[in-house]
Design an enzyme around this catalytic site. Structure first.
Site, short mmCIF file in Angstrom:
data_model
loop_
_atom_site.label_atom_id
_atom_site.label_comp_id
_atom_site.label_asym_id
_atom_site.label_seq_id
_atom_site.Cartn_x
_atom_site.Cartn_y
_atom_site.Cartn_z
N VAL A 1 -11.03 2.86 -3.45
CA VAL A 1 -10.69 2.32 -4.78
C VAL A 1 -11.70 1.21 -5.07
O VAL A 1 -11.78 0.22 -4.33
CB VAL A 1 -9.25 1.78 -4.83
CG1 VAL A 1 -8.96 1.19 -6.21
CG2 VAL A 1 -8.24 2.89 -4.52
N ASN B 1 -12.87 -3.35 2.79
CA ASN B 1 -13.72 -2.19 2.97
C ASN B 1 -14.76 -2.16 1.85
O ASN B 1 -14.44 -2.42 0.70
CB ASN B 1 -12.90 -0.90 2.93
CG ASN B 1 -11.91 -0.81 4.08
OD1 ASN B 1 -12.18 -1.29 5.18
ND2 ASN B 1 -10.75 -0.22 3.83
N HIS C 1 -10.54 -5.49 -2.97
CA HIS C 1 -9.19 -5.83 -2.50
C HIS C 1 -9.24 -6.18 -1.03
O HIS C 1 -10.12 -5.73 -0.29
CB HIS C 1 -8.21 -4.68 -2.75
CG HIS C 1 -8.69 -3.36 -2.23
ND1 HIS C 1 -9.61 -2.60 -2.91
CD2 HIS C 1 -8.38 -2.66 -1.10
CE1 HIS C 1 -9.84 -1.49 -2.22
NE2 HIS C 1 -9.13 -1.51 -1.11
N ASP D 1 0.85 -1.19 0.00
CA ASP D 1 0.00 0.00 0.00
C ASP D 1 0.89 1.24 0.00
O ASP D 1 1.89 1.32 0.71
CB ASP D 1 -0.91 -0.01 1.24
CG ASP D 1 -2.07 0.96 1.09
OD1 ASP D 1 -3.23 0.49 1.01
OD2 ASP D 1 -1.83 2.19 1.07
N HIS E 1 -6.99 -5.86 2.40
CA HIS E 1 -5.84 -5.26 3.07
C HIS E 1 -5.27 -6.29 4.04
O HIS E 1 -6.00 -6.82 4.88
CB HIS E 1 -6.26 -4.06 3.92
CG HIS E 1 -6.81 -2.90 3.18
ND1 HIS E 1 -6.09 -1.75 2.97
CD2 HIS E 1 -8.03 -2.68 2.63
CE1 HIS E 1 -6.84 -0.87 2.32
NE2 HIS E 1 -8.03 -1.41 2.11
#
Ligand code: AMP
Length: 114
Positions: free
Chosen positions: A96, A87, A100, A30, A102
């Site tokens: 975004v 998220n 994805h 990230d 994290h």
């Protein structure tokens, strides 16, 4: 779905610090890390959000999470532990819109999250 910055990273149109790749998943550090280890696991076949996932995506989402877990194990993060987060939309803090995971590690996480 609309193209995103993660699509550009997958196509190598913009650089990223890639730490893992297989046929279905790309993982990179990230840009704005929230922990000593902060890696994003992204499916190459994009879904905008977790809301867009269907039973047909079960294998892909499973692979995404297992790739994060395997990376954590390989990096020796598994014993102390880590957090894997998806998220979704505004209240989830998603910025975004390419699904994805994290992977956050290297410090103690807090609960409940802010
Ligand atoms: P989210 O807020 O869950 O959608 O997460 C998006 C994440 O992407 C944030 O943690 C950003 O710091 C990260 N990010 C945005 N652009 C880039 C980039 N070009 N390379 C790596 N990470 C990025």
């Amino acid at each position: 779905m609309a193209d995103t910055i993660f699509g550009k990273i997958i196509r190598r149109e913009i650089p990223a610090d890639i730490v893992y790749e297989d046929d279905d998943v790309l993982a990179f550090k990230d840009l704005n890390p929230q922990a000593p280890v902060h890696v994003l696991f992204v499916p190459k076949r994009a879904l905008a959000t977790l809301n867009d996932a269907t039973p047909a995506d079960a294998e892909l989402i499973g692979k995404l999470i297992l790739a994060a877990a395997a990376y954590a194990k390989r990096e020796g993060l598994d014993k102390d532990g880590y957090r894997a987060v998806i998220n979704c939309n505004e209240h989830g803090g998603q910025t975004v819109f390419h699904l994805h995971v994290h992977l956050l590690a290297g410090r103690r996480m807090h609960w409940p999250p802010g």
